[in-house]
Design a protein around this motif. Structure first.
Motif, mmCIF file in Angstrom:
data_model
loop_
_atom_site.group_PDB
_atom_site.id
_atom_site.type_symbol
_atom_site.label_atom_id
_atom_site.label_comp_id
_atom_site.label_asym_id
_atom_site.label_seq_id
_atom_site.Cartn_x
_atom_site.Cartn_y
_atom_site.Cartn_z
ATOM 1 N N ILE A 103 42.639 39.975 47.398
ATOM 2 C CA ILE A 103 42.180 39.749 46.022
ATOM 3 C C ILE A 103 41.303 40.918 45.579
ATOM 4 C CG2 ILE A 103 40.757 38.311 44.520
ATOM 5 C CD1 ILE A 103 41.686 35.894 46.182
ATOM 6 N N LEU A 104 40.406 41.360 46.460
ATOM 7 C CA LEU A 104 39.525 42.477 46.124
ATOM 8 C C LEU A 104 40.328 43.749 45.859
ATOM 9 C CD1 LEU A 104 36.624 41.798 48.672
ATOM 10 C CD2 LEU A 104 36.660 41.302 46.200
ATOM 11 N N GLU A 105 41.373 43.996 46.651
ATOM 12 C CA GLU A 105 42.254 45.146 46.422
ATOM 13 C C GLU A 105 42.957 45.030 45.071
ATOM 14 O OE1 GLU A 105 44.981 45.171 49.713
ATOM 15 O OE2 GLU A 105 43.392 45.611 51.168
ATOM 16 N N THR A 106 43.381 43.824 44.730
ATOM 17 C CA THR A 106 44.061 43.582 43.450
ATOM 18 C C THR A 106 43.100 43.842 42.295
ATOM 19 O OG1 THR A 106 45.476 41.942 44.526
ATOM 20 C CG2 THR A 106 45.352 41.858 42.132
ATOM 21 N N MET A 107 41.860 43.441 42.449
ATOM 22 C CA MET A 107 40.862 43.675 41.400
ATOM 23 C C MET A 107 40.597 45.174 41.218
ATOM 24 S SD MET A 107 40.303 40.652 40.268
ATOM 25 C CE MET A 107 38.858 40.742 39.226
ATOM 26 N N VAL A 108 40.610 45.927 42.296
ATOM 27 C CA VAL A 108 40.421 47.377 42.209
ATOM 28 C C VAL A 108 41.585 48.006 41.441
ATOM 29 C CG1 VAL A 108 40.366 49.516 43.584
ATOM 30 C CG2 VAL A 108 38.941 47.569 44.240
ATOM 31 N N LEU A 114 35.076 43.933 42.526
ATOM 32 C CA LEU A 114 34.125 42.845 42.785
ATOM 33 C C LEU A 114 33.638 42.980 44.214
ATOM 34 C CD1 LEU A 114 35.949 39.591 41.546
ATOM 35 C CD2 LEU A 114 33.973 40.662 40.498
ATOM 36 N N SER A 115 32.458 42.418 44.487
ATOM 37 C CA SER A 115 31.998 42.361 45.873
ATOM 38 C C SER A 115 32.559 41.081 46.493
ATOM 39 C CB SER A 115 30.472 42.349 45.934
ATOM 40 O OG SER A 115 29.976 41.093 45.518
#
Length: 162
Positions: A103-108, A114-115
């Motif tokens: 999910i964090l990779e997708t947000m990037v 996001l943290s």
């Protein structure tokens, strides 16, 4: 974001046909006609537009979970009558079988990092001290990142106003 916006974006991201959309609703427990699905996918300035209720989006998301992960054995989860962005985000996480790192990779990819702590706050129970309400901006950027990941950097027609 409205429920209709979310449905339109998911259809684009996964490139679902009308028949596949109907099958997802059926898998979630609701037999939606082609006309009804078509009306839900229209923009609100069209005469045949129909607003998608929370319960129908929950059915669709449960159908997406069933398609991507397989139907749960035994008793099916209780259908939510009222949705919020946290529940929608959680259902998408389950359907895609994403871990926090994915999910964090997708947000990037969406240009909205996001943290891990911010992300985990969205998936806590509402009464928890670290619970945080998921704003539309977060969900919109997750869907945008998903689109970049699965479809490339192509522009979505719903974003161009065409």
């Amino acid at each position: 974001m409205t429920n209709n916006d979310i449905l339109r974006r998911l259809r684009f991201i996964f490139d679902f046909s009308d028949s596949q959309m109907m099958a997802l609703f059926a898998s979630g427990g609701f037999n939606a006609s082609r006309e009804l699905v078509s009306n839900w996918l229209k923009t609100d300035d069209k005469p045949d537009f129909k607003a998608l209720r929370d319960v129908h989006l929950a059915i669709f998301l449960n159908g997406l979970i069933n398609k991507k992960r397989g139907k749960r054995e035994g008793e099916q989860p209780e259908l939510e009558k009222k949705l919020n962005n946290n529940i929608i985000f959680r259902k998408l996480k389950i359907a895609l079988d994403y871990k926090d790192e994915q999910i964090l990779e997708t947000m990037v990819l969406a240009g909205f990092p996001l943290s891990k702590h911010e992300l985990s706050a969205f998936f806590r129970k509402p009464g928890h001290q670290n619970y945080r309400e998921c704003q539309s901006q977060v969900l919109r950027n997750f869907l945008k990142g998903l689109q970049v990941k699965l479809r490339g950097a192509a522009v979505d027609v719903s974003e161009t106003g065409a």
